[in-house]
Design a protein around this motif. Structure first.
Motif, PDB file in Angstrom:
ATOM      1  N   HIS A 472      11.648  15.785  -5.242  1.00  0.00           N
ATOM      2  CA  HIS A 472      10.686  16.888  -5.099  1.00  0.00           C
ATOM      3  C   HIS A 472       9.347  16.514  -5.721  1.00  0.00           C
ATOM      4  CE1 HIS A 472       8.771  20.775  -6.182  1.00  0.00           C
ATOM      5  NE2 HIS A 472       9.226  21.133  -4.992  1.00  0.00           N
ATOM      6  N   GLU A 473       9.398  15.839  -6.872  1.00  0.00           N
ATOM      7  CA  GLU A 473       8.148  15.432  -7.515  1.00  0.00           C
ATOM      8  C   GLU A 473       7.424  14.375  -6.685  1.00  0.00           C
ATOM      9  OE1 GLU A 473       4.933  14.932 -10.008  1.00  0.00           O
ATOM     10  OE2 GLU A 473       6.346  16.587  -9.763  1.00  0.00           O
ATOM     11  N   LYS A 474       8.199  13.442  -6.080  1.00  0.00           N
ATOM     12  CA  LYS A 474       7.576  12.428  -5.217  1.00  0.00           C
ATOM     13  C   LYS A 474       6.849  13.078  -4.042  1.00  0.00           C
ATOM     14  CE  LYS A 474      10.389   8.249  -5.935  1.00  0.00           C
ATOM     15  NZ  LYS A 474      11.338   7.316  -5.298  1.00  0.00           N
ATOM     16  N   LYS A 475       7.460  14.111  -3.473  1.00  0.00           N
ATOM     17  CA  LYS A 475       6.880  14.767  -2.300  1.00  0.00           C
ATOM     18  C   LYS A 475       5.686  15.648  -2.644  1.00  0.00           C
ATOM     19  CE  LYS A 475      11.261  14.897   0.234  1.00  0.00           C
ATOM     20  NZ  LYS A 475      12.376  15.760   0.699  1.00  0.00           N
ATOM     21  N   THR A 476       5.771  16.371  -3.757  1.00  0.00           N
ATOM     22  CA  THR A 476       4.758  17.392  -4.060  1.00  0.00           C
ATOM     23  C   THR A 476       3.739  16.967  -5.107  1.00  0.00           C
ATOM     24  OG1 THR A 476       6.070  18.434  -5.825  1.00  0.00           O
ATOM     25  CG2 THR A 476       6.481  19.157  -3.539  1.00  0.00           C
ATOM     26  N   GLY A 477       4.131  16.088  -6.037  1.00  0.00           N
ATOM     27  CA  GLY A 477       3.236  15.725  -7.136  1.00  0.00           C
ATOM     28  C   GLY A 477       2.908  16.899  -8.044  1.00  0.00           C
ATOM     29  N   GLN A 478       3.792  17.911  -8.056  1.00  0.00           N
ATOM     30  CA  GLN A 478       3.510  19.125  -8.827  1.00  0.00           C
ATOM     31  C   GLN A 478       3.346  18.844 -10.316  1.00  0.00           C
ATOM     32  OE1 GLN A 478       6.823  21.749  -9.291  1.00  0.00           O
ATOM     33  NE2 GLN A 478       5.603  23.509  -9.964  1.00  0.00           N
ATOM     34  N   ILE A 479       4.299  18.103 -10.883  1.00  0.00           N
ATOM     35  CA  ILE A 479       4.265  17.879 -12.338  1.00  0.00           C
ATOM     36  C   ILE A 479       3.106  16.958 -12.699  1.00  0.00           C
ATOM     37  CG2 ILE A 479       5.564  16.985 -14.305  1.00  0.00           C
ATOM     38  CD1 ILE A 479       8.125  17.825 -12.817  1.00  0.00           C
ATOM     39  N   ALA A 480       2.816  15.977 -11.857  1.00  0.00           N
ATOM     40  CA  ALA A 480       1.670  15.093 -12.115  1.00  0.00           C
ATOM     41  C   ALA A 480       0.379  15.901 -12.171  1.00  0.00           C
ATOM     42  CB  ALA A 480       1.586  14.018 -11.036  1.00  0.00           C
ATOM     43  N   GLU A 481       0.239  16.867 -11.272  1.00  0.00           N
ATOM     44  CA  GLU A 481      -0.969  17.696 -11.255  1.00  0.00           C
ATOM     45  C   GLU A 481      -1.040  18.594 -12.487  1.00  0.00           C
ATOM     46  OE1 GLU A 481      -4.557  18.869 -10.298  1.00  0.00           O
ATOM     47  OE2 GLU A 481      -3.442  17.342  -9.157  1.00  0.00           O
ATOM     48  N   LEU A 482       0.107  19.179 -12.851  1.00  0.00           N
ATOM     49  CA  LEU A 482       0.142  20.005 -14.059  1.00  0.00           C
ATOM     50  C   LEU A 482      -0.185  19.176 -15.296  1.00  0.00           C
ATOM     51  CD1 LEU A 482       3.363  22.119 -13.375  1.00  0.00           C
ATOM     52  CD2 LEU A 482       1.000  22.966 -13.419  1.00  0.00           C
ATOM     53  N   ALA A 483       0.338  17.954 -15.350  1.00  0.00           N
ATOM     54  CA  ALA A 483       0.099  17.089 -16.508  1.00  0.00           C
ATOM     55  C   ALA A 483      -1.385  16.806 -16.685  1.00  0.00           C
ATOM     56  CB  ALA A 483       0.877  15.791 -16.354  1.00  0.00           C
ATOM     57  N   LYS A 484      -2.091  16.572 -15.592  1.00  0.00           N
ATOM     58  CA  LYS A 484      -3.531  16.315 -15.688  1.00  0.00           C
ATOM     59  C   LYS A 484      -4.249  17.506 -16.309  1.00  0.00           C
ATOM     60  CE  LYS A 484      -3.680  13.298 -11.621  1.00  0.00           C
ATOM     61  NZ  LYS A 484      -4.146  13.185 -10.220  1.00  0.00           N
ATOM     62  N   ARG A 485      -3.838  18.721 -15.940  1.00  0.00           N
ATOM     63  CA  ARG A 485      -4.495  19.917 -16.467  1.00  0.00           C
ATOM     64  C   ARG A 485      -4.151  20.150 -17.937  1.00  0.00           C
ATOM     65  NH1 ARG A 485      -2.782  22.835 -11.636  1.00  0.00           N
ATOM     66  NH2 ARG A 485      -1.776  24.407 -12.957  1.00  0.00           N
ATOM     67  N   TYR A 486      -2.883  19.973 -18.262  1.00  0.00           N
ATOM     68  CA  TYR A 486      -2.459  20.274 -19.627  1.00  0.00           C
ATOM     69  C   TYR A 486      -2.839  19.174 -20.619  1.00  0.00           C
ATOM     70  CZ  TYR A 486       0.240  24.389 -18.271  1.00  0.00           C
ATOM     71  OH  TYR A 486       0.613  25.631 -17.820  1.00  0.00           O
ATOM     72  N   ALA A 487      -3.013  17.940 -20.155  1.00  0.00           N
ATOM     73  CA  ALA A 487      -3.314  16.826 -21.065  1.00  0.00           C
ATOM     74  C   ALA A 487      -4.655  16.984 -21.759  1.00  0.00           C
ATOM     75  CB  ALA A 487      -3.282  15.505 -20.297  1.00  0.00           C
ATOM     76  N   ASP A 488      -5.543  17.799 -21.212  1.00  0.00           N
ATOM     77  CA  ASP A 488      -6.860  17.978 -21.824  1.00  0.00           C
ATOM     78  C   ASP A 488      -6.819  18.841 -23.070  1.00  0.00           C
ATOM     79  OD1 ASP A 488      -8.116  16.429 -19.950  1.00  0.00           O
ATOM     80  OD2 ASP A 488      -8.529  18.103 -18.593  1.00  0.00           O
ATOM     81  N   HIS A 489      -5.713  19.524 -23.326  1.00  0.00           N
ATOM     82  CA  HIS A 489      -5.613  20.382 -24.503  1.00  0.00           C
ATOM     83  C   HIS A 489      -5.302  19.545 -25.744  1.00  0.00           C
ATOM     84  CE1 HIS A 489      -5.184  23.272 -21.230  1.00  0.00           C
ATOM     85  NE2 HIS A 489      -5.537  24.216 -22.092  1.00  0.00           N
ATOM     86  N   PRO A 490      -5.733  19.988 -26.915  1.00  0.00           N
ATOM     87  CA  PRO A 490      -5.499  19.194 -28.134  1.00  0.00           C
ATOM     88  C   PRO A 490      -4.051  19.192 -28.603  1.00  0.00           C
ATOM     89  CG  PRO A 490      -6.561  21.286 -28.664  1.00  0.00           C
ATOM     90  CD  PRO A 490      -6.554  21.190 -27.164  1.00  0.00           C
TER      91      PRO A 490
END
Length: 631
Positions: A472-490
């Motif tokens: 599911h992650e390979k097909k959607t990239g959902q968690i990768a996209e969430l990680a990019k957003r959340y990684a900016d937080h301290p």
């Protein structure tokens, strides 16, 4: 905590040493070096750049190259003509002295004749250094290892030039832990290795021999290995080896066969080992389960525990010991054992266990957990329990490792080699192994056949369910996209209740290990008792929410977080009201007891993708090493 490689045979040692060090770089990677004994006809050869200054009358000197940085940096300094059929190499993770050219191994004596590589800590190094200085030794590094090079050199005269005798006498004066390899320019037909608390493995080739701190360095060349025991030394020659103890008693060793494939040490289609190992988890879990589910009696077949049903029923308590991710896996394991067998079970950090002078109870079963099987804190805890008459089982991934040999029985994970410093497939396979143990103990006690069949079916379903999450992650990239957003937080908060709490702890561990984003895990029920003060728009919360009897209480916690404008990423089985979680990652349902295994997979992906988004060194995070073989 570092990697050792040694070779002796008809080929040039340098390329073999460099290739082996690259495979061991995950064990330590702030500096690296090699030393090669020049061929027999090269009398008077001058030491290469990087070696210690030598006396002009020294008839032979070692060729040495070492540097701060990675093995690739070292390889650039090694000339094409760096000849010699005997050599030792090392990649280091600092315990004494900052990373530098001078502190890198190998370390040599003043004449450049003796070279030593060493894993571990010499506790009496300062005392020995002072004595050797009084005898005229000059030290160029801050390391404890350099002391050993000078000590061996000093002992050579008393041992009539016999290298193995000089090493043996030197180690008798040492207090501490070590895995060592010693090379003598005057005796290029042998290498002496020794072990005490830090692994050394011999590799048997065709008219050539190898030694290393990890079989990963050997599998390209041989599958036949011999594991040294603590207090044991070996003289390694191209045509064989001889083992003996520190008091010169001969020992007999039988080779074993390593079943790891060379391809396991390549990233293949993946950019990083961490990504590869996350995606290897379905196959790893299948191997852990293989041949161990007994459908006829709805239990687990675990002959390696060496416990008959009467013995298993006699235990009134279970204590699980591990460090880092192994400890968190142990928490999940203790929970499974208590839930399925109704025997009280508890997990504790092995690094703290022996220092509180623990009471070892005859009716308590101790279980030691270690991916490498060489984690020093866990090994020391096992030895303390054994010393006091306790019964210890091991859950380890590496066949023939020290913890496996020390324990009374146990389970091998068969997860395959794990190269990335951050553990994923070994962690998941460990929890699956505990589920098997819990099923076995449960059926010995009061777990019904119906519940046994339910858990057996759940275990069999795990590999395909893990594949579903990864596909599911390979097909959607959902968690990768969430990680990019959340990684900016301290920073990030991870919360969970009961079954979800150890999952939250491991999720926070993974994030901070590989992304360097501060992460804190807390029981969801405890937020209102203090940590809720941290919650706000700048601190996102990852909530582990299984669809179990605590679902409503978990959702109430999410409401408390959202009421304080906290952003929530929920990992669970059912999407809640949008007001409770801004983002949701769903996983398939299994049996409630086994759901934590699946809930942890998205948190591994979150940590990996956050690290990639931040440009981190994913497989070799700063300040960490894979196998922690020092205190």
């Amino acid at each position: 905590m570092c990697g050792i490689v040694a070779y002796i045979g008809p080929r040039d040692a340098a390329p073999i040493l460099l290739e082996g060090l690259q495979r061991l770089e995950y064990r330590g990677y702030d500096s690296a070096g090699i030393a090669v004994a020049p061929p027999a006809g090269a009398k008077g050869a001058k030491a290469a750049k990087g070696a210690r200054g030598a006396h002009q009358d020294a008839p032979r000197e070692l060729r040495v190259r070492k540097t701060k940085g990675r093995v690739a940096d070292l390889a650039e300094t090694v000339p094409a003509r760096f000849k010699g059929g005997a050599g030792i190499g090392h990649t280091r993770w600092a315990t004494h002295g900052e990373p530098s050219d001078a502190n890198a191994h190998p370390h040599t004596d003043r004449a450049g004749r003796i070279a030593v590589v060493h894993n571990g800590i010499l506790e009496n190094a300062d005392e020995l250094r002072a004595r050797l200085r009084d005898e005229g030794a000059e030290f160029l590094s801050e390391t404890d290892t350099e002391v050993l090079a000078h000590l061996v050199s000093a002992q050579l005269a008393e041992a009539d030039g016999d290298l193995e005798e000089a090493v043996r006498r030197s180690l008798q004066q040492v207090v501490g832990t070590y895995g060592v390899a010693v090379l003598d320019a005057e005796q290029p037909d042998r290498i002496v290795v020794a072990r005490n608390g830090s692994p050394i493995v011999l590799g048997i080739g065709e008219k050539e021999m190898f030694a290393a701190s990890d079989v990963a360095a050997l599998v390209r060349y041989t599958r036949q290995v011999v594991h040294l025991d603590d207090g044991e030394l070996a003289v390694v020659r191209a045509d064989g080896f001889r083992t003996f103890t520190e008091d010169a008693r001969a020992t007999a060793k039988q080779p074993s066969t390593v079943d790891w494939e060379v391809g396991s040490f390549d990233t293949g289609e993946y950019e990083h080992f961490l990504a590869k190992e996350i995606h290897e988890q379905p196959a790893a879990v299948e191997r852990t389960l293989s041949g161990r589910i007994d459908d006829r009696f709805a239990t687990a077949h675990l002959g390696g525990l060496n416990l008959d049903p009467r013995e298993a029923r006699a235990f009134r308590r279970v204590k699980v010991l591990g460090c880092g991710s192994a400890y968190y896996a142990g928490e999940l394991g203790a929970q499974l054992i208590e839930e399925l067998s109704r025997v009280p079970a508890h997990a504790e950090p092995a690094s703290e266990f022996r220092y509180r002078n623990p009471v070892i109870e005859a009716d308590t079963l101790y279980i030691a957990v270690s991916q490498s099987g060489e984690t020093y804190d866990t090994l020391a805890a096992v030895q303390e329990i054994k010393r006091k008459g306790g019964r210890v089982l091991g859950v380890v991934n590496t066949v023939g490792s020290a913890i496996a040999r020390e324990c009374d029985g146990g389970l091998y994970l068969h997860a395959g080699p794990e190269i990335s410093v951050a553990s994923t497939k070994a962690f998941t396979s460990t929890v699956v192994a505990f589920a098997l143990i819990a099923l076995h103990f449960g059926r010995v006690h009061d777990l019904s056949p119906a519940d046994g069949r339910r858990i057996c079916a759940g275990l069999k379903a795990l590999p395909d369910q893990i594949r579903q999450i990864l596909d599911h992650e390979k097909k959607t990239g959902q968690i990768a996209e969430l990680a990019k957003r959340y990684a900016d937080h301290p920073g990030m908060m991870f919360v969970g209740r009961v079954r979800g709490w150890p999952v939250a702890r491991e999720g926070a561990q993974k994030l901070k290990e590989v992304s360097y984003v501060h992460a804190e895990a807390y029981p969801a029920s405890e937020l209102k008792h203090g940590p809720l003060a941290l919650i706000g728009p700048e601190l996102p919360t990852v909530a582990v929410v299984p669809d179990d009897e605590l679902l409503e209480k978990n959702l109430t916690t999410l409401g408390e977080i959202r009421a304080r404008r906290g952003r929530v990423l929920m990992v669970g089985h059912t999407a809640p009201d949008v007001k409770l979680a801004e983002d949701t990652v769903l996983v398939p349902r299994n049996e409630p007891e086994l759901d934590p295994i699946l809930l942890g997979i998205p948190l591994q992906l979150l940590a990996y993708h956050a690290a990639v988004a931040l440009g981190r060194d994913v497989d070799k995070p700063r300040n960490l090493a894979k196998s922690v073989t020092v205190e």
